[in-house]
Design an enzyme around this catalytic site. Sequence first.
Site, mmCIF file in Angstrom:
data_model
loop_
_atom_site.group_PDB
_atom_site.id
_atom_site.type_symbol
_atom_site.label_atom_id
_atom_site.label_comp_id
_atom_site.label_asym_id
_atom_site.label_seq_id
_atom_site.Cartn_x
_atom_site.Cartn_y
_atom_site.Cartn_z
ATOM 1 N N LYS A 183 0.845 -1.201 0.000
ATOM 2 C CA LYS A 183 0.000 0.000 0.000
ATOM 3 C C LYS A 183 0.875 1.244 0.000
ATOM 4 C CE LYS A 183 -0.591 0.043 5.033
ATOM 5 N NZ LYS A 183 0.182 1.266 5.289
ATOM 6 N N LYS A 238 1.233 -0.905 9.700
ATOM 7 C CA LYS A 238 2.347 -0.220 9.059
ATOM 8 C C LYS A 238 2.060 1.282 8.902
ATOM 9 C CE LYS A 238 4.438 -4.136 8.442
ATOM 10 N NZ LYS A 238 4.391 -4.746 9.734
ATOM 11 N N ASP A 239 3.141 2.035 8.662
ATOM 12 C CA ASP A 239 3.035 3.480 8.503
ATOM 13 C C ASP A 239 2.078 3.849 7.379
ATOM 14 O OD1 ASP A 239 5.292 4.856 10.222
ATOM 15 O OD2 ASP A 239 6.192 3.056 9.359
ATOM 16 N N LYS A 240 1.472 5.036 7.523
ATOM 17 C CA LYS A 240 0.644 5.556 6.436
ATOM 18 C C LYS A 240 1.513 6.220 5.377
ATOM 19 C CE LYS A 240 -2.914 8.902 5.190
ATOM 20 N NZ LYS A 240 -3.906 9.907 5.638
ATOM 21 N N GLN A 269 4.021 7.576 15.657
ATOM 22 C CA GLN A 269 2.907 6.890 14.984
ATOM 23 C C GLN A 269 2.009 6.177 15.974
ATOM 24 O OE1 GLN A 269 6.248 6.594 14.448
ATOM 25 N NE2 GLN A 269 6.639 5.635 12.479
#
Length: 674
Positions: free
Chosen positions: A272, A301-303, A404
């Site tokens: 993504k 997971k990170d954006k 985060q």
Amino acid sequence: MKQDADAVIVPACFISNHQGFSGSIKNLIGDFVVTEIDISGQQVRTPAAAQPPQVPDFDFPGRTRERSTECKQDRCVPVSQDSGVSADGMIDVSCSENVDLSVILGQSVCEALEQFVATLKDDLKKAEKQQLSLGSFPDKHQRANVHRAVRQRFPFLMTVTAQFQISVKEDPDYAELSHLVTDDEAEDFFRFLDAKARGSSYTFQPDNDKEHRTAVHHFISRRFGKLLETKSLSDQRGTSISVRLRERGRPKKRTADDRKEEDVYTAFTLCKENLETLEAISYMAAGLGVLPSDFTYAGIKDKRAITYQSMVVKKVSPQRLQEKTAEFEKRGIRLSHVRSVSEPLRLGRLQGNHFDLVVRNLRLHGSSDTHSSGPDTHAQLEALVEEAVDHVRLSGFVNYYGPQRFGTGQSVQSDRVGLALLKEDLVSAVRLFFTPEEGSDPPSQAKRHFLQTDNAKESLALMPMSKARERLMLRALNRYGTGPDGCTRAWLSLPHSMRVFYPHAYCSRVWNEAVAHRLATLGHSVRRGDLVRERNSQEDAAAESSSGQIHVVTDQEEQEGAYTLGQVLMPMPGNTVKYPENSMGTWYHDRLMRDGLANCRFRVGSLKLNLPGCHRPLLAHPRNLTYQLQRAAGAEAGGGATGGKDSAALTLNFNLDSSCYATVCLREIMKCDP
């Protein structure tokens, strides 16, 4: 970093004394690439041909695990339901205590094992330090056979896997129990534990010493409480302790031909870009006609990154998922390595993550010029980068939870929502959740409208489709109302992994503050009362641990320097953790009391939340850390037109254990917020 003390959630406390440098990350979407490392140690974006389909049917490094059971250490292995050979080709070694190990191990290894056992019994003082390798077993079914056979024949041994190599040593749990009961009882108990036979129980010999029975109860509860339950039974012979497996619910009777669609699981690798994990899941769920909760994953997971991770979806066949891939790609969601599996993926079933990062616009601290003015400046940066990387490679970094974890950019950080949930003030938690950002972007307008009008239906119409969490909550509030019951149902509308995120954020903030206070008041050496991992523990040194493997540092150990700061563990609050037995124990008590949680059970029954807590290493270390410093054209560095000047860019590649943050590692390298 914000200057408001309440907003400082990642303290500016470092472990190394190098100078560092300034720079910026995530200028371009490709500057921050995160690739999950699965439980077998493989990066998940490795082509399918290069790695066997082991998700989610993993072999745990350093231990074996039985499917669909909760267990500790190395005594949980697949057990066939019928004698002979099971459907997956595994020899049934659970039927008899007299297993011919020479068939499995070979005659010479079997003889060495018998000699090793004799040596252990002759030299108990050195037993915990002795270990024997049984050889390499590349096939995981073969490894499972070895684990089961050895444990059935020698219940007092622990089997350990590392890089396909299986070795054995004395089981510390067995050693502890053998001080409470006879050797025969201890062996029979561990054989019962290994078998995991549904409906079975084990009863110790009658014991009329209540204090002694209590010690046995406490041992079993502490070491195997999630799997076993104990009860005292009295008859004419006296009082005995009976042990049985905890009930997991009756399985539905079905044959392979009767298997329903609900039992279909499809695993895939999700790539993504610039999407939250739940946002991607919500979009896929809508396209496939399933619930977001039908998707399972090992970690969030990170954006603001390109991320690769393993995922499993229930009730969707591989063929049906393949048909949707083109549609998903339009939203920046790419799927690969699609295949059938037998069970969902669970949180935490990963070794860590691999990071490929680019830090742009490098400059000296205190310099406002992002462009190198000549070879001298570049040489200075080169020396600073080399020094910083060497320090962090050697000493690691303070293992803070990164920003985060708390929801960067939010007016109300997630930890405040989590605190309200822990206080079971669900109405306040909902209103905190919907606190808008400054500005007039559509999500903030929808949140502001809800807080001003209490009209969930109108707010839902205003909320963008991409805001999956907010829309799930608003739908429930519209249906059930905004009172206490409606707010409870609103929180329950979120998948469990998202509900628990908020109280975890609160506990993570307390952990960050505790570590900063520990380093500021007790320094960088190990002190009496600190917590460390037991030396004979088989857990990975970087993993978060339960209280069963925790040791309290003594005065003598402090004076001898028996442990290093890298071995110190700090508790994240929960209902099973042990707290330090020095000034930090008092600090935790006072910190929780200040937030009104002095008597908190760290359970929210109405939301099905239970927070056991964990013991997290104070320091973390990047592995396989490499870097490259180079000049980058100003326009490429995200600076637009720069008159042809160049700026320095730093490429970093490294692995981190799960729950460790690359941005925090970068803070230690750069000595500032990147």
